[in-house]
Scaffold this active site. Structure first.
Site, PDB file in Angstrom:
ATOM      1  N   GLU A  53      93.532  16.436 100.445  1.00 50.12           N
ATOM      2  CA  GLU A  53      92.206  16.820  99.980  1.00 50.12           C
ATOM      3  C   GLU A  53      91.849  16.069  98.712  1.00 50.12           C
ATOM      4  O   GLU A  53      90.733  15.635  98.534  1.00 50.12           O
ATOM      5  CB  GLU A  53      92.193  18.335  99.826  1.00 50.12           C
ATOM      6  CG  GLU A  53      91.252  18.941  98.860  1.00 50.12           C
ATOM      7  CD  GLU A  53      89.799  18.623  99.116  1.00 50.12           C
ATOM      8  OE1 GLU A  53      89.012  18.890  98.202  1.00 50.12           O
ATOM      9  OE2 GLU A  53      89.442  18.118 100.174  1.00 50.12           O
ATOM     10  N   HIS A 114      93.843  22.397  96.088  1.00 46.60           N
ATOM     11  CA  HIS A 114      92.514  21.846  96.399  1.00 46.60           C
ATOM     12  C   HIS A 114      92.291  20.656  95.469  1.00 46.60           C
ATOM     13  O   HIS A 114      93.029  19.689  95.550  1.00 46.60           O
ATOM     14  CB  HIS A 114      91.507  22.990  96.221  1.00 46.60           C
ATOM     15  CG  HIS A 114      90.190  22.793  96.885  1.00 46.60           C
ATOM     16  ND1 HIS A 114      89.238  23.775  96.947  1.00 46.60           N
ATOM     17  CD2 HIS A 114      89.649  21.729  97.515  1.00 46.60           C
ATOM     18  CE1 HIS A 114      88.177  23.335  97.603  1.00 46.60           C
ATOM     19  NE2 HIS A 114      88.399  22.095  97.945  1.00 46.60           N
ATOM     20  N   HIS A 133      94.370  28.029  95.706  1.00 43.04           N
ATOM     21  CA  HIS A 133      93.746  29.199  96.346  1.00 43.04           C
ATOM     22  C   HIS A 133      94.815  30.099  96.963  1.00 43.04           C
ATOM     23  O   HIS A 133      94.880  30.243  98.179  1.00 43.04           O
ATOM     24  CB  HIS A 133      92.744  28.765  97.422  1.00 43.04           C
ATOM     25  CG  HIS A 133      91.615  27.927  96.923  1.00 43.04           C
ATOM     26  ND1 HIS A 133      90.711  28.374  95.980  1.00 43.04           N
ATOM     27  CD2 HIS A 133      91.241  26.664  97.218  1.00 43.04           C
ATOM     28  CE1 HIS A 133      89.826  27.421  95.738  1.00 43.04           C
ATOM     29  NE2 HIS A 133      90.126  26.365  96.467  1.00 43.04           N
ATOM     30  N   ASN A 167      86.481  24.544  93.052  1.00 44.26           N
ATOM     31  CA  ASN A 167      86.659  23.487  94.044  1.00 44.26           C
ATOM     32  C   ASN A 167      87.368  22.301  93.409  1.00 44.26           C
ATOM     33  O   ASN A 167      88.478  21.965  93.750  1.00 44.26           O
ATOM     34  CB  ASN A 167      85.286  23.094  94.594  1.00 44.26           C
ATOM     35  CG  ASN A 167      85.368  22.101  95.718  1.00 44.26           C
ATOM     36  OD1 ASN A 167      86.013  21.087  95.598  1.00 44.26           O
ATOM     37  ND2 ASN A 167      84.734  22.403  96.831  1.00 44.26           N
ATOM     38  N   ASN A 223      80.760  20.328  94.205  1.00 40.99           N
ATOM     39  CA  ASN A 223      82.029  19.926  94.789  1.00 40.99           C
ATOM     40  C   ASN A 223      82.763  18.981  93.846  1.00 40.99           C
ATOM     41  O   ASN A 223      83.240  19.405  92.801  1.00 40.99           O
ATOM     42  CB  ASN A 223      81.740  19.311  96.164  1.00 40.99           C
ATOM     43  CG  ASN A 223      82.972  19.182  97.024  1.00 40.99           C
ATOM     44  OD1 ASN A 223      84.072  19.054  96.525  1.00 40.99           O
ATOM     45  ND2 ASN A 223      82.784  19.217  98.326  1.00 40.99           N
ATOM     46  N   ASP A 268      81.535  14.633  98.939  1.00 44.49           N
ATOM     47  CA  ASP A 268      82.651  15.527  98.612  1.00 44.49           C
ATOM     48  C   ASP A 268      83.222  15.109  97.258  1.00 44.49           C
ATOM     49  O   ASP A 268      82.676  15.438  96.217  1.00 44.49           O
ATOM     50  CB  ASP A 268      83.692  15.472  99.743  1.00 44.49           C
ATOM     51  CG  ASP A 268      84.720  16.592  99.649  1.00 44.49           C
ATOM     52  OD1 ASP A 268      85.034  17.017  98.533  1.00 44.49           O
ATOM     53  OD2 ASP A 268      85.225  17.032 100.691  1.00 44.49           O
ATOM     54  N   ASN A 269      84.291  14.310  97.262  1.00 47.88           N
ATOM     55  CA  ASN A 269      84.921  13.938  95.995  1.00 47.88           C
ATOM     56  C   ASN A 269      84.354  12.679  95.402  1.00 47.88           C
ATOM     57  O   ASN A 269      83.948  11.782  96.120  1.00 47.88           O
ATOM     58  CB  ASN A 269      86.398  13.707  96.245  1.00 47.88           C
ATOM     59  CG  ASN A 269      87.193  14.828  95.687  1.00 47.88           C
ATOM     60  OD1 ASN A 269      87.452  14.880  94.501  1.00 47.88           O
ATOM     61  ND2 ASN A 269      87.560  15.742  96.547  1.00 47.88           N
TER      62      ASN A 269
HETATM   63  C1  LIG Z   1      87.953  15.219  94.621  1.00 50.00           C
HETATM   64  O1  LIG Z   1      88.374  14.124  93.859  1.00 50.00           O
HETATM   65  C2  LIG Z   1      88.614  14.377  92.530  1.00 50.00           C
HETATM   66  C3  LIG Z   1      88.976  13.103  91.848  1.00 50.00           C
HETATM   67  O2  LIG Z   1      89.908  12.348  92.511  1.00 50.00           O
HETATM   68  C4  LIG Z   1      89.614  15.453  92.420  1.00 50.00           C
HETATM   69  O3  LIG Z   1      89.857  15.787  91.102  1.00 50.00           O
HETATM   70  C5  LIG Z   1      89.206  16.657  93.237  1.00 50.00           C
HETATM   71  O4  LIG Z   1      90.123  17.638  93.168  1.00 50.00           O
HETATM   72  C6  LIG Z   1      88.952  16.279  94.646  1.00 50.00           C
HETATM   73  N1  LIG Z   1      88.763  17.398  95.541  1.00 50.00           N
HETATM   74  C7  LIG Z   1      87.710  18.132  95.731  1.00 50.00           C
HETATM   75  C8  LIG Z   1      87.784  19.219  96.694  1.00 50.00           C
HETATM   76  O5  LIG Z   1      86.643  17.973  95.226  1.00 50.00           O
END
Ligand SMILES: *[C@H]1O[C@H](CO)[C@@H](O)[C@H](O)[C@H]1NC(C)=O
Ligand SMILES: *[C@@H]1O[C@H](CO)[C@@H](O)[C@H](O)[C@H]1NC(C)=O
Length: 354
Positions: A53, A114, A133, A167, A223, A268-269
Site C-alpha cells: 500500500e 496503511h 488499523h 489514511n 488520502n 491515491d498516494n
Molecule cells: C501513500 O504514499 C505516501 C508516500 O510514499 C505514504 O506516506 C502513504 O502512506 C501512502 N499510502 C496511502 C494510503 O496514502
C-alpha cells in the site's frame, strides 16, 4: 391527501437517492477505461503478492513497503495474514524485498499497516511512522529503524480523537506529523453514509506531543499526503474529488491553501522526487472496479508525473497505465535515481528502470 403527501415525499427521497447514486458513480469514475502506457524495463517484485500500500525511500536507497492492508469492503488476496513492513535495497543489482523484524511487545497479530513515512533526525536516527488499523481502528505507530539488525524497535502508539480514520502520514519531526483522515466518522456504517451523502468532512490533522489540531478540512476523501523538498508546501490528494491540493505550511504548522489541481482520475498516494520536486501520483482510473473486485475485469493502474505544480500551468504526464493485466489498483509510485517502484492496494508491486 395524506397518502398523496407521503407518496410525494417518497418520490422526492427516491429522486435524491438516485441523484446521490449517480453522483457517486461520477466520483468513482465508474465508466472510465484506460489506454495502456507501457514502460520497457519493468518486473514484478518477488514476495509481494497481496498489496504494497505504501512505499517510502530513504536518501540512501533503502525502500520501505507497508504490506497486507485490510479494509472492510475491500478485496484481499491474503485475508488471514497479518500485515508487515518490507525493506528493499535499491542499490543492489538484484534487489529483493525482505520482511523487517519488529521488536517484542508489539502486537503483530493485529498489525494492519496503511500509510508510512520516514523521518531522519539530526543524529541520523531513522524513525518510521506507520498508520495502523488494528481491529479496523486507527493508530499511528512510531518505530526506530535499526539497520544492522534489519529490525524495527516500537517506540509509541498514538491514538487521538482527531485521528478517527487515518489514511496517510507525512512525518515532520521525531514525534511530529501531518495525517489525513479519509472520513470524519470512525464507525463503518457512518463512514459509508458519509461517503454516499458526499459530506466532504475529511480532514488533515497536525500532531505533535504538545498540540494536535485540524489544519485543513472539507475534503471528499483525503488520502495521500506529502511535503515539498524545501519543506514549504504540503500536498494532499482528494481521491473522490479527483484533485491535488497544495498548501503553504506556516511557522505555527497551520496550512493555507495555495491551489487545487483538478485531474481525471482517483489520486491515491503522492510521492516527491527529492531532486526535481516533481510529484508522482499513483491513481485509480476507475474506482468502481477497485471496490467491486472482478478478476475478469480487474481494477487498472495509472501513474502520473506532475511537474511545476506551483506554476501557472503545471505539466501532467501519464508515465504508466495498465488495464490490470499486469498491475491492479496502483496506490503508490516512488522514484529513486531513475528507478520507479509502483505499489498496489491489494495486488503486486512493480519495479521499473526509467
Ligand atoms: C501513500 O504514499 C505516501 C508516500 O510514499 C505514504 O506516506 C502513504 O502512506 C501512502 N499510502 C496511502 C494510503 O496514502
Ligand atoms: C488488457 O489489455 C490486454 C492487452 O494489452 C488485453 O489482452 C486484455 O484482454 C485486456 N484486459 C482487459 C480486462 O481489458
Amino acid at each position: 391527501m395524506g397518502r398523496l403527501v407521503t407518496l410525494g415525499l417518497l418520490g422526492i427521497a427516491l429522486a435524491l437517492l438516485g441523484e446521490r447514486l449517480l453522483a457517486l458513480r461520477n466520483r468513482l469514475k465508474a465508466s472510465r477505461e484506460i489506454e495502456s502506457v507501457d514502460l520497457p524495463n519493468c518486473h514484478l517484485i518477488k514476495g509481494i503478492e497481496a498489496g504494497a500500500e505504501d512505499i517510502d525511500i530513504l536518501p540512501n536507497g533503502l525502500a520501505f513497503f507497508s504490506v497486507g492492508l485490510k479494509i472492510p469492503g475491500l478485496h484481499s488476496f491474503a485475508p488471514n495474514k497479518p500485515g508487515g513492513i518490507l525493506m528493499m535495497d535499491l542499490n543492489e543489482e538484484k534487489a529483493r524485498a525482505l520482511e523487517l523484524r519488529i521488536s517484542r511487545g508489539f502486537d503483530l497479530a493485529s498489525f494492519n499497516p496503511h500509510g508510512i513515512s520516514t523521518f531522519i533526525d539530526d543524529d541520523d536516527t531513522v524513525y518510521l511512522f506507520v498508520v495502523n488499523h488494528p481491529e479496523f481502528k486507527s493508530t499511528v505507530e512510531v518505530f526506530k529503524f535499526e539497520e544492522e539488525e534489519n529490525s524495527l524497535l516500537h517506540l509509541k502508539t498514538i491514538r487521538h480523537e482527531l485521528l478517527p480514520s487515518t489514511n496517510d502520514i507525512i512525518a515532520v519531526g521525531p514525534m511530529h506529523f501531518y495525517a489525513t483522515n479519509d472520513h470524519y466518522f470512525f464507525d463503518p456504517f457512518l463512514k459509508y453514509l458519509e461517503t454516499y451523502l458526499n459530506l466532504h468532512w475529511a480532514s488533515v490533522v497536525y500532531y505533535s506531543p504538545n498540540e494536535v489540531k485540524v489544519v485543513a478540512e472539507g475534503f471528499d476523501f483525503a488520502n495521500g499526503i506529502n511535503i515539498s523538498p524545501d519543506k514549504k508546501y504540503i500536498y494532499v490528494a482528494d481521491t473522490l474529488a479527483h484533485e491535488i491540493h497544495v498548501f503553504e505550511k506556516q511557522p505555527d504548522m497551520n496550512l493555507t491553501q495555495s491551489k487545487v489541481l483538478p485531474l481525471d482520475t482517483l489520486v491515491d498516494n503522492l510521492s516527491i522526487d527529492p531532486f526535481s520536486g516533481d510529484i508522482w501520483a499513483s491513481c485509480h482510473p476507475n474506482g468502481q472496479k477497485l471496490f467491486v473486485y472482478d478478476p475478469n475485469n480487474p481494477p487498472s493502474s495509472e501513474v502520473l508525473r506532475i511537474q511545476n505544480i506551483l506554476s501557472e500551468k503545471p505539466s501532467v504526464s501519464t508515465v504508466y497505465a495498465n488495464n490490470g493485466s499486469v498491475l491492479q489498483g496502483s496506490s503508490v509510485a516512488s522514484v529513486y535515481y531513475g528507478k520507479l517502484l509502483i505499489g498496489t492496494l491489494y495486488h503486486r508491486a512493480l519495479y521499473c528502470e526509467l
